[in-house]
Write an enzyme that holds these catalytic residues in place. Structure first.
Site, PDB file in Angstrom:
ATOM      1  CB  CYS A 152      11.112  37.177  57.543  1.00 37.46           C
ATOM      2  SG  CYS A 152       9.415  38.124  57.614  1.00 37.46           S
ATOM      3  CB  CYS A 175      10.347  40.593  58.964  1.00 35.28           C
ATOM      4  SG  CYS A 175       9.803  38.889  59.294  1.00 35.28           S
ATOM      5  CG  ASP A 176      14.097  41.926  57.878  1.00 34.36           C
ATOM      6  OD1 ASP A 176      13.828  42.774  59.226  1.00 34.36           O
ATOM      7  OD2 ASP A 176      14.512  40.538  58.289  1.00 34.36           O
TER       8      ASP A 176
END
Length: 316
Positions: A136, A139-140
């Protein structure tokens, strides 16, 4: 086989499932929630979450899920270990079998089983999980500002993620197994027109290396029918963008799903094609796949379950 009855059964324990349990518990529905194979869901494999409102210093995925679980339990949710292995949704009340040994008869069912990211199947993906391997970018990606990363994939999702990462990282490689991209023309143009992105066609990642985190990838480049070149590519992180698999196998016989298996819901709602059955989180979301959108859909599902129960019990 032992059978138990409940007004509301929640399957899944990520942000969608736990949020549904919080709302259903506060509504005095006394829901039962089964956590599944991975209590806390995919977020428990994420080291730090910095984009969820209310955590200015960030929080670990594991701790956030523990907090949500404790909050749900505080409001009366019965949270249990166990995996849903079979479902009979042919008529209400719906029956879900847990671990092949117990049946739960439910007036309402909230499916929050999530979607599992597809990986290459390398041992190193497990070794470096949370230490340089991610599925992701949204997300990261923030953790790789001004660093060098690689994205594996060739479709629209891969192109979207590589363009997103190019806005953060110093350099982004797009590792493509074939000699062309499967992405739409628009997405291909965005990739090829970005100076930070280098596309590696006919490449495969065969392993990762690094001390305490990813420092590079072992790659193979296909030269022709007979020959190939092996070399190491220095990177700080590897992102997988080869798709997700929604965890809907036991429900697909009864619920409408798309060609990939994601549960189809009425637009803007968690309602499925069956009365009293609701889908929340990534199991019904192939687009956003974020903790906050999953939590919001869990809230919606619990509210709809409460309304369904009220209307049925009042004869409406």
């Amino acid at each position: 086989m032992e059978r138990e009855k409940t007004r509301c059964l929640i399957i899944g324990s990520g942000p969608a499932g736990y949020t549904a349990a919080i709302y259903a518990g506060r509504a005095n529905i006394a829901p039962i929630l089964y956590q599944g194979l991975q209590p806390g869901g995919q977020l428990t494999t994420t080291t730090d979450i910095e984009n969820f409102p209310g955590y200015p210093m960030g929080i670990s995925g594991f701790q956030m899920m523990e907090d949500l679980k404790d909050q749900a339990a505080r409001f009366g949710a019965d949270i249990r270990f166990g995996l849903a292995t079979k479902a009979d949704l042919s008529r209400p009340p719906y029956v879900v079998t847990i671990d092949e040994e117990k049946e739960i008869e439910a007036d309402t069912l909230i499916i929050a089983t999530g979607a599992t990211a597809k990986y290459l199947g390398l041992d190193d993906e497990v070794k470096y999980a949370g230490m340089g391997v991610s599925a992701c970018a949204t997300c990261d990606g923030f953790f790789y500002r001004k660093k060098v990363v690689a994205v594996v994939g060739g479709g629209d999702t891969a192109c979207e993620e590589v363009v997103y990462l190019a806005g953060l990282a110093a350099k982004v490689y797009l590792v493509v197994r074939k000699n062309q991209l499967r992405a739409s023309k628009v997405m291909q143009e965005r990739v090829f027109n970005n100076d930070k992105i280098e596309v590696l066609f006919e490449h495969n990642v065969t392993g990762l290396y690094g001390d305490g985190g990813v420092e590079g990838a072992h790659v193979v480049k296909r030269l022709n029918e007979m020959d190939e070149e092996r070399y190491d590519l220095a990177i700080d992180g590897l992102f997988l963008a080869i798709g997700h698999h929604p965890n809907t196998e036991i429900f697909k016989e009864y619920l409408e799903t798309d060609e990939t298996g994601y549960i189809i819901t009425e637009p803007g709602t968690p309602k499925t094609n069956l009365p009293g059955v609701f889908a929340a989180g990534d199991v019904a979301d192939p687009v956003y796949r974020q903790a906050i959108t999953a939590a919001a859909s869990g809230c919606k599902a619990a509210i709809e379950a409460e309304k369904y129960l009220y209307d049925r019990e009042e004869g409406l």
